[in-house]
Motif scaffolding. Structure first.
Motif, PDB file in Angstrom:
ATOM      1  N   ASN A   1       0.453  -1.159   0.370  1.00 40.13           N
ATOM      2  CA  ASN A   1       0.353  -0.176   0.350  1.00 40.13           C
ATOM      3  C   ASN A   1       0.887   1.435   0.023  1.00 40.13           C
ATOM      4  O   ASN A   1       1.617   1.191   0.651  1.00 40.13           O
ATOM      5  CB  ASN A   1      -1.247  -0.052   1.288  1.00 40.13           C
ATOM      6  CG  ASN A   1      -2.251   1.149   1.118  1.00 40.13           C
ATOM      7  OD1 ASN A   1      -1.620   1.641   0.658  1.00 40.13           O
ATOM      8  ND2 ASN A   1      -3.281   0.843   1.864  1.00 40.13           N
ATOM      9  N   ASP A   2       0.351   2.153  -0.900  1.00 41.16           N
ATOM     10  CA  ASP A   2       1.388   3.195  -1.120  1.00 41.16           C
ATOM     11  C   ASP A   2       1.127   4.344   0.266  1.00 41.16           C
ATOM     12  O   ASP A   2       1.620   5.608   0.294  1.00 41.16           O
ATOM     13  CB  ASP A   2       1.267   4.265  -2.323  1.00 41.16           C
ATOM     14  CG  ASP A   2       0.399   4.742  -2.761  1.00 41.16           C
ATOM     15  OD1 ASP A   2      -1.081   4.633  -1.591  1.00 41.16           O
ATOM     16  OD2 ASP A   2      -0.099   5.092  -3.792  1.00 41.16           O
ATOM     17  N   ASN A   3       0.253   4.147   0.946  1.00 42.83           N
ATOM     18  CA  ASN A   3       0.185   5.128   2.468  1.00 42.83           C
ATOM     19  C   ASN A   3       1.227   4.297   3.213  1.00 42.83           C
ATOM     20  O   ASN A   3       1.512   5.396   4.320  1.00 42.83           O
ATOM     21  CB  ASN A   3      -1.261   4.374   3.227  1.00 42.83           C
ATOM     22  CG  ASN A   3      -1.425   2.757   3.914  1.00 42.83           C
ATOM     23  OD1 ASN A   3      -0.429   2.205   3.695  1.00 42.83           O
ATOM     24  ND2 ASN A   3      -2.197   2.713   4.234  1.00 42.83           N
ATOM     25  N   GLY A   4       2.051   3.971   3.320  1.00 42.83           N
ATOM     26  CA  GLY A   4       3.092   3.510   3.790  1.00 42.83           C
ATOM     27  C   GLY A   4       3.236   2.790   5.354  1.00 42.83           C
ATOM     28  O   GLY A   4       4.299   2.706   6.039  1.00 42.83           O
ATOM     29  N   VAL A   5       2.021   2.100   5.648  1.00 40.21           N
ATOM     30  CA  VAL A   5       1.700   1.821   6.911  1.00 40.21           C
ATOM     31  C   VAL A   5       1.267   0.222   6.832  1.00 40.21           C
ATOM     32  O   VAL A   5       0.879  -0.195   7.796  1.00 40.21           O
ATOM     33  CB  VAL A   5       0.757   2.641   7.682  1.00 40.21           C
ATOM     34  CG1 VAL A   5       1.964   3.784   7.764  1.00 40.21           C
ATOM     35  CG2 VAL A   5      -0.621   2.916   6.954  1.00 40.21           C
ATOM     36  N   SER A   6       1.356  -0.234   5.536  1.00 49.34           N
ATOM     37  CA  SER A   6       0.450  -1.762   5.360  1.00 49.34           C
ATOM     38  C   SER A   6       1.064  -2.791   6.086  1.00 49.34           C
ATOM     39  O   SER A   6       2.171  -2.575   5.588  1.00 49.34           O
ATOM     40  CB  SER A   6      -0.332  -1.688   4.288  1.00 49.34           C
ATOM     41  OG  SER A   6      -0.550  -3.769   4.104  1.00 49.34           O
ATOM     42  N   ALA A   7       1.522  -3.948   6.494  1.00 45.85           N
ATOM     43  CA  ALA A   7       2.114  -4.683   7.624  1.00 45.85           C
ATOM     44  C   ALA A   7       1.651  -5.468   6.256  1.00 45.85           C
ATOM     45  O   ALA A   7       2.889  -7.554   6.943  1.00 45.85           O
ATOM     46  CB  ALA A   7       1.751  -4.881   8.643  1.00 45.85           C
ATOM     47  N   ALA A   8       0.668  -6.114   5.360  1.00 42.60           N
ATOM     48  CA  ALA A   8       0.807  -7.283   4.806  1.00 42.60           C
ATOM     49  C   ALA A   8       2.014  -7.518   4.215  1.00 42.60           C
ATOM     50  O   ALA A   8       3.010  -7.133   3.198  1.00 42.60           O
ATOM     51  CB  ALA A   8       0.126  -6.747   3.924  1.00 42.60           C
ATOM     52  N   TYR A   9       2.552  -8.891   4.460  1.00 44.08           N
ATOM     53  CA  TYR A   9       3.325  -9.900   3.380  1.00 44.08           C
ATOM     54  C   TYR A   9       2.824 -10.656   2.557  1.00 44.08           C
ATOM     55  O   TYR A   9       1.401 -10.997   2.362  1.00 44.08           O
ATOM     56  CB  TYR A   9       4.052 -10.389   4.601  1.00 44.08           C
ATOM     57  CG  TYR A   9       3.337 -11.158   5.024  1.00 44.08           C
ATOM     58  CD1 TYR A   9       3.150 -12.783   5.255  1.00 44.08           C
ATOM     59  CD2 TYR A   9       2.901 -10.503   6.811  1.00 44.08           C
ATOM     60  CE1 TYR A   9       2.375 -13.503   6.011  1.00 44.08           C
ATOM     61  CE2 TYR A   9       2.486 -11.104   7.848  1.00 44.08           C
ATOM     62  CZ  TYR A   9       2.376 -12.864   7.753  1.00 44.08           C
ATOM     63  OH  TYR A   9       1.036 -13.231   8.286  1.00 44.08           O
ATOM     64  N   ARG A  10       3.312 -10.961   1.069  1.00 43.59           N
ATOM     65  CA  ARG A  10       3.065 -11.716   0.017  1.00 43.59           C
ATOM     66  C   ARG A  10       2.579 -12.541   0.253  1.00 43.59           C
ATOM     67  O   ARG A  10       1.435 -13.266  -0.006  1.00 43.59           O
ATOM     68  CB  ARG A  10       4.469 -11.735  -0.664  1.00 43.59           C
ATOM     69  CG  ARG A  10       3.673 -12.626  -2.043  1.00 43.59           C
ATOM     70  CD  ARG A  10       5.140 -12.438  -2.940  1.00 43.59           C
ATOM     71  NE  ARG A  10       4.611 -12.438  -4.717  1.00 43.59           N
ATOM     72  CZ  ARG A  10       4.169 -13.424  -5.476  1.00 43.59           C
ATOM     73  NH1 ARG A  10       3.744 -14.355  -4.335  1.00 43.59           N
ATOM     74  NH2 ARG A  10       3.410 -13.513  -6.641  1.00 43.59           N
ATOM     75  N   SER A  11       3.175 -13.814   1.735  1.00 45.19           N
ATOM     76  CA  SER A  11       2.482 -14.856   1.754  1.00 45.19           C
ATOM     77  C   SER A  11       1.150 -14.742   2.717  1.00 45.19           C
ATOM     78  O   SER A  11       0.458 -16.283   3.032  1.00 45.19           O
ATOM     79  CB  SER A  11       3.400 -16.080   2.327  1.00 45.19           C
ATOM     80  OG  SER A  11       3.753 -15.993   3.822  1.00 45.19           O
ATOM     81  N   LEU A  12       1.118 -13.872   2.635  1.00 41.02           N
ATOM     82  CA  LEU A  12      -0.740 -13.759   4.090  1.00 41.02           C
ATOM     83  C   LEU A  12      -2.124 -14.022   3.640  1.00 41.02           C
ATOM     84  O   LEU A  12      -2.169 -13.984   2.397  1.00 41.02           O
ATOM     85  CB  LEU A  12      -0.752 -12.039   4.240  1.00 41.02           C
ATOM     86  CG  LEU A  12      -1.758 -11.621   5.283  1.00 41.02           C
ATOM     87  CD1 LEU A  12      -1.350 -11.910   6.710  1.00 41.02           C
ATOM     88  CD2 LEU A  12      -1.287 -10.250   5.441  1.00 41.02           C
ATOM     89  N   HIS A  13      -2.464 -15.235   4.652  1.00 39.97           N
ATOM     90  CA  HIS A  13      -3.546 -15.173   3.971  1.00 39.97           C
ATOM     91  C   HIS A  13      -4.101 -15.032   5.782  1.00 39.97           C
ATOM     92  O   HIS A  13      -3.820 -15.390   6.825  1.00 39.97           O
ATOM     93  CB  HIS A  13      -3.833 -17.427   4.006  1.00 39.97           C
ATOM     94  CG  HIS A  13      -3.653 -17.467   2.505  1.00 39.97           C
ATOM     95  ND1 HIS A  13      -2.026 -16.974   2.104  1.00 39.97           N
ATOM     96  CD2 HIS A  13      -4.743 -18.294   1.942  1.00 39.97           C
ATOM     97  CE1 HIS A  13      -2.946 -17.518   1.128  1.00 39.97           C
ATOM     98  NE2 HIS A  13      -3.746 -18.175   0.907  1.00 39.97           N
ATOM     99  N   ILE A  14      -5.674 -15.092   6.316  1.00 38.82           N
ATOM    100  CA  ILE A  14      -6.178 -14.804   6.829  1.00 38.82           C
ATOM    101  C   ILE A  14      -6.459 -15.357   8.012  1.00 38.82           C
ATOM    102  O   ILE A  14      -6.432 -16.577   7.547  1.00 38.82           O
ATOM    103  CB  ILE A  14      -7.484 -13.819   6.671  1.00 38.82           C
ATOM    104  CG1 ILE A  14      -8.124 -13.053   8.207  1.00 38.82           C
ATOM    105  CG2 ILE A  14      -8.499 -14.615   6.141  1.00 38.82           C
ATOM    106  CD1 ILE A  14      -9.453 -11.987   7.157  1.00 38.82           C
TER     107      ILE A  14
END
Length: 434
Positions: A46-59
């Motif tokens: 996310n270009d807001n600069g604060v997303s912690a999502a990583y490529r392999s993330l599943h909920i």
């Protein structure tokens, strides 16, 4: 008072739920989003600069428990969607309810402060200043990273899990992951087939809960027991714990220590893969870090290992840089001064959505919060006296301290079923309780 515009800060899963609820009540509002699109923490890179999502993330929440109550997830989604699939669901939600035209993207809020006559002044990064009758803070609380203060100095790579995206930079490296929450174990599992070695350091262990029990997503067992059978949350979690034991056995057999407290006093860590990977030797478990010495890390049991990198999955501080702490702040191990976890006690017109950590899914809970808040702002729910609101906060905090372990992790804790029941009762009666 229902006239005048309302400000929403943030267009993640909480902000868009608030926007939908206000729109359905015919309330006028602006929504400001720092990034160029919706989604918040769920938008990878996310270009807001604060997303912690990583490529392999599943909920970690199954899709039926994840969904907004009035917008079901598609039936063709897997039980545990990826962040891309969750992001598509949020985009579909925003489109379905016509929210996008109300959002100003690439716009940051730099200051929120009280103005005359009970109004609020909101300053944007452009320098523009606007006045609103109410401000809803929905910008999330998983971005201001918390790092431990271990003695000594580490000479290798050192990052917080918030900055982790893929395993590629750690190819053939010796990696220590500090922490035992969901992000810590997900990252350790993601790393272990590419890194030379992966260790996890934990202070007191954790209850590791599989994503499936008897082929059914584990959280659906909890939802069935507590919501369908109406069992108390503690009893429901005790039953799930017994089912979990029948599925995976004693986790100490794999090499994962168990906490001294029962499972119902904490958030269990959700992972289908961690225990088998520990059992296969792909991941090794260490106690708390005692001190750092160059590349060498010394642990509380007297052992030591050399590492090339440390990833700190050690949580977040809850902060709001656009709010003066004298107006409102959240301190570790103290009850946030929020009636119904939303309305600032000493600042009428200041509200928060999504500033909760539930046992259960957050997304459906913020939708209920948003409908409650829209009705308050539309004049359809009368709030109690200041004294009654203060009593409600104190009683909530006493319940948190009784139920959960004494840790900063539970500062924002709520019981999904009890909390949702209270909010629905307020909406049904038109008068907030306590």
């Amino acid at each position: 008072m229902t006239e005048g515009k309302i400000c929403i800060i943030g267009a993640g899963s909480s902000g868009i739920a608030a926007a939908k609820a206000l729109k359905q009540k015919g309330l006028d509002f602006d929504c400001f989003e720092k990034g160029s699109d919706i989604g918040g923490n769920w938008r990878y890179n996310n270009d807001n600069g604060v997303s912690a999502a990583y490529r392999s993330l599943h909920i970690d929440t199954s899709r039926k428990n994840l969904q907004y109550p009035d917008f079901p997830t598609p039936d063709d989604l897997p039980d545990f969607p990826s962040h891309w699939q969750v992001m598509q669901y949020l985009e579909d939600y925003a489109t379905h309810f016509g929210i996008r035209p109300h959002i100003r993207f690439r716009t940051s809020v730099t200051k929120v402060e009280p103005a005359a006559d009970g109004q609020w002044t909101v300053t944007l990064d452009s320098g523009e200043t606007l006045t609103y009758r109410a401000v809803i803070v929905a910008n999330g609380h998983l971005w201001d990273t918390r790092l431990p203060d271990f003695p000594g100095h580490f000479s290798g790579t050192r990052i917080h899990s918030h900055a982790y995206k893929t395993a590629a930079p750690f190819e053939d490296k010796r990696v220590l992951v500090v922490g035992i929450g969901n992000s810590a174990v997900d990252i350790a599992v993601d790393l272990c087939r590419r890194a030379r070695s992966v260790h996890i350091s934990t202070r007191r262990g954790a209850w590791i809960m599989p994503k499936y029990i008897l082929g059914i997503p584990t959280d659906r067992w909890g939802a069935f027991l507590s919501r369908k059978l109406k069992l108390p949350t503690v009893l429901a979690r005790m039953i799930v714990n017994k089912l979990m034991y029948l599925t995976v056995g004693d986790q100490r057999r794999y090499g994962m220590p168990t906490p001294k407290h029962p499972m119902w006093r904490e958030h269990a860590t959700i992972s289908q893969e961690l225990l088998p990977y520990i059992g296969h030797g792909w991941i090794r478990v260490k106690p708390n870090v005692a001190r750092l010495d160059g590349a060498r890390v010394h642990f509380a049991d007297g052992s030591a290992e050399d590492f090339d990198a440390i990833i700190y999955a050690t949580g977040y501080r809850t902060s709001f840089p656009f709010l003066d702490p004298a107006l409102f702040q959240v301190k570790d191990n103290e009850a946030p001064q929020l009636y119904r976890r939303m309305r600032a006690l000493n600042q009428p017109g200041l509200y928060f959505v999504g500033l909760v950590q539930p046992i259960g899914a957050t997304i459906p809970l913020v939708e209920i919060q948003s409908r409650w808040l829209a009705r308050v702002l539309a004049g359809e729910i009368a709030l109690p006296s200041q004294e009654a609101m203060q009593s409600e906060v104190r009683e909530h905090w006493r319940g948190v301290k009784r139920r959960y372990v004494d840790s900063a992790r539970y500062t924002l804790e709520v019981d999904y079923r009890d909390y949702a029941t209270d909010l629905r009762a307020d909406m049904a009666s038109g008068r907030a309780g306590y």
